[in-house]
Motif scaffolding. Sequence first.
Motif, PDB file in Angstrom:
ATOM      1  N   LYS A 411     -12.081  17.645  85.373  1.00  0.00           N
ATOM      2  CA  LYS A 411     -12.093  18.533  84.211  1.00  0.00           C
ATOM      3  C   LYS A 411     -10.703  19.109  83.951  1.00  0.00           C
ATOM      4  O   LYS A 411     -10.221  19.123  82.809  1.00  0.00           O
ATOM      5  N   ILE A 412     -10.068  19.592  84.983  1.00  0.00           N
ATOM      6  CA  ILE A 412      -8.774  20.248  84.754  1.00  0.00           C
ATOM      7  C   ILE A 412      -7.670  19.229  84.483  1.00  0.00           C
ATOM      8  O   ILE A 412      -6.771  19.465  83.672  1.00  0.00           O
ATOM      9  N   ALA A 415      -7.989  18.354  80.921  1.00  0.00           N
ATOM     10  CA  ALA A 415      -7.440  19.385  80.042  1.00  0.00           C
ATOM     11  C   ALA A 415      -5.925  19.229  79.913  1.00  0.00           C
ATOM     12  O   ALA A 415      -5.370  19.318  78.808  1.00  0.00           O
ATOM     13  N   LEU A 432      -4.775  27.240  81.062  1.00  0.00           N
ATOM     14  CA  LEU A 432      -5.686  26.123  81.328  1.00  0.00           C
ATOM     15  C   LEU A 432      -7.051  26.623  81.781  1.00  0.00           C
ATOM     16  O   LEU A 432      -8.099  26.099  81.371  1.00  0.00           O
ATOM     17  N   LEU A 436     -10.799  26.046  80.028  1.00  0.00           N
ATOM     18  CA  LEU A 436     -11.945  25.489  80.744  1.00  0.00           C
ATOM     19  C   LEU A 436     -13.132  26.453  80.758  1.00  0.00           C
ATOM     20  O   LEU A 436     -14.289  26.035  80.655  1.00  0.00           O
ATOM     21  N   ARG A 437     -12.858  27.735  80.865  1.00  0.00           N
ATOM     22  CA  ARG A 437     -13.938  28.723  80.949  1.00  0.00           C
ATOM     23  C   ARG A 437     -14.415  29.170  79.567  1.00  0.00           C
ATOM     24  O   ARG A 437     -15.323  29.996  79.454  1.00  0.00           O
ATOM     25  N   VAL A 454     -12.414  19.760  75.817  1.00  0.00           N
ATOM     26  CA  VAL A 454     -12.561  20.315  77.171  1.00  0.00           C
ATOM     27  C   VAL A 454     -12.796  21.824  77.132  1.00  0.00           C
ATOM     28  O   VAL A 454     -12.992  22.447  78.184  1.00  0.00           O
ATOM     29  N   GLY A 458     -15.773  24.251  81.850  1.00  0.00           N
ATOM     30  CA  GLY A 458     -15.684  24.742  83.232  1.00  0.00           C
ATOM     31  C   GLY A 458     -16.231  26.140  83.395  1.00  0.00           C
ATOM     32  O   GLY A 458     -15.822  26.873  84.313  1.00  0.00           O
ATOM     33  N   TRP A 466     -11.378  28.462  89.966  1.00  0.00           N
ATOM     34  CA  TRP A 466     -10.484  27.515  89.295  1.00  0.00           C
ATOM     35  C   TRP A 466      -9.050  27.621  89.833  1.00  0.00           C
ATOM     36  O   TRP A 466      -8.360  26.619  89.962  1.00  0.00           O
TER      37      TRP A 466
END
Length: 604
Positions: A411-412, A415, A432, A436-437, A454, A458, A466
Amino acid sequence: MTLSSLETLQRVFGYESFRGDQQAIIEHVVSGGDALVLMPTGGGKSLCYQIPALVRPGTGIVISPLIALMQDQVDALQELGVRAAYLNSSQDWREAREVEQAFQAGELDLLYVAPERLLTERCLDLLSRGHIALFAIDEAHCVSQWGHDFRPEYLGLSLLHERWPQVPRLALTATATSATRREIAERLKLDDAPHFVASFDRPNIRYRIIEKNEVRKQLLAFIQAEHAGDCGIIYCLSRARVEETASYLCDHGIAALPYHAGLNASVRAANQSRFLREEGMVMVATIAFGMGVNKPDVRFVAHIDLPKSVEGYYQETGRAGRDGLPATAWLAYGLQDVVQQRRMIDQSEGDEVFRRRLGAQLDAMLGLCETVSCRRQRLLAYFDQTIQPCGNCDTCLEPPQAWDGTIAAQKILSAVYRLWRERGQRFGAGHLIDILRGKLTDRIKEYGHDTLSVFGIGADLSENAWRSVLRQLLAQSLLAVDHDGYGTLALTERSRGVLKGEHTLMFRREPEKKSRSRSASTRSKEAVIALPEAAQARFETLRAWRAEVARSHGVPAYVIFHDATLREIALSCPQSLDDLGGISGVGVRKREAYGEALLQCVHG
């Protein structure tokens, strides 16, 4: 009368028997042999040259890198009845001339000299007019250009072999990998000298590494809970951080002093003197402080910034618990430490080989921080030594979990890829994590990053989780700090395999934070002070007497007697001078000088 090595150990230093390789090293040097000695701090390295200097005819010449500490070393020897002196820039010409005359007259057992002074023609000429028993090159890792504390003046010490080929030479250090060891031998012309390598293990030190989160508060809580009133050293990366941390601790009732190269020399000397001579002082310092510090009762060493190498970390933490009593090595590190260290390497002067070497040292340090196995095992493996799990580090006492972080990593990394591929943009860790959040910050709205595929994928992980993922991706070189100077993040060659699902990534998850009970948090403290009530009262009486004697002599308290010796006296309650003779650290000279006073303290 010339004493044997064992008789010298017992009569002068007050120890009944040698430890580890000490006897083999000493006998080898007494017979005229060269040696390279690796022995951990507190392992008794100094005896390996002090005893041969007393047994062999002539004066032992000790090359020591810090003139500020020579005084304490000489004071300690003089307390034992050893004829010791030093030559350094703190003396006026009259004092220096007296020492030179004593050397030429054969009236010194040991003479301490800084490497810069030794290499002057005046000093070399002086040495040629006396009788030299041996050369001891202390802190020999300073000769290594790849080491953590390189000092160019050490490179000139190879001339000792050329000018005095018949005089035995010892190179001694507490820290060296096999590569550093080979470099020491090569540069000091010790190619044929045997290597005596003791175990690097310091079982009395408890290693603990925590995730950084408001580090000054974490540090204060650690000191207050586990080491209130104890002597300690705190290492910081920058001078500003040293000043800020020392001030913060003082504001919260901790007796803390700053030490860094930017301070006036007189202030540095005064602070170092207070640290060595006063009880319970805490020194906040850059790595400019500590080499050669032989204060035995340092109960903790804390790092609030990530050390650059395992060698440096080991050397610095080794200053705790030299007396063999329990001590703590405490380190707080976080994502920003990794970003900063990577950026410093990328921006450092030197060729690609140099930067690659720095990168390898950092990788090893990050591996120690992120391990889920015994920290001591990982630390000693760096020095090619193996042990069983130690039971005295945080990962042994509170084992962390390992979890499959492959999807989180994808996921990261996605991104970072999307930002660069679709927008030509790079950002730092905080932005970042917000993407994600799914956080709609002003910056995210400004750049339109809420429209990225993306955005919000997250939300199942917390911000701290994270940051831990990012930190471990950087540690494994699956993400890189860009060369733009802003700490933005970029993919690496290794990122591709993770994005394509070719690798499974297991990450470290910190154990659940429990509120430490008072008994758990003070285990190391109680292990040090646990004496029966009557013995504790005798110990405090002995400490008060020692402090008064030390003040009258103008020396640190430990120069008179170590805490470990006073504890043994308090416990055994000796009845006579002969009984004192059987206690470790009470040699003939000290028994004669202080025996009656010790008995008076014990029996009132």
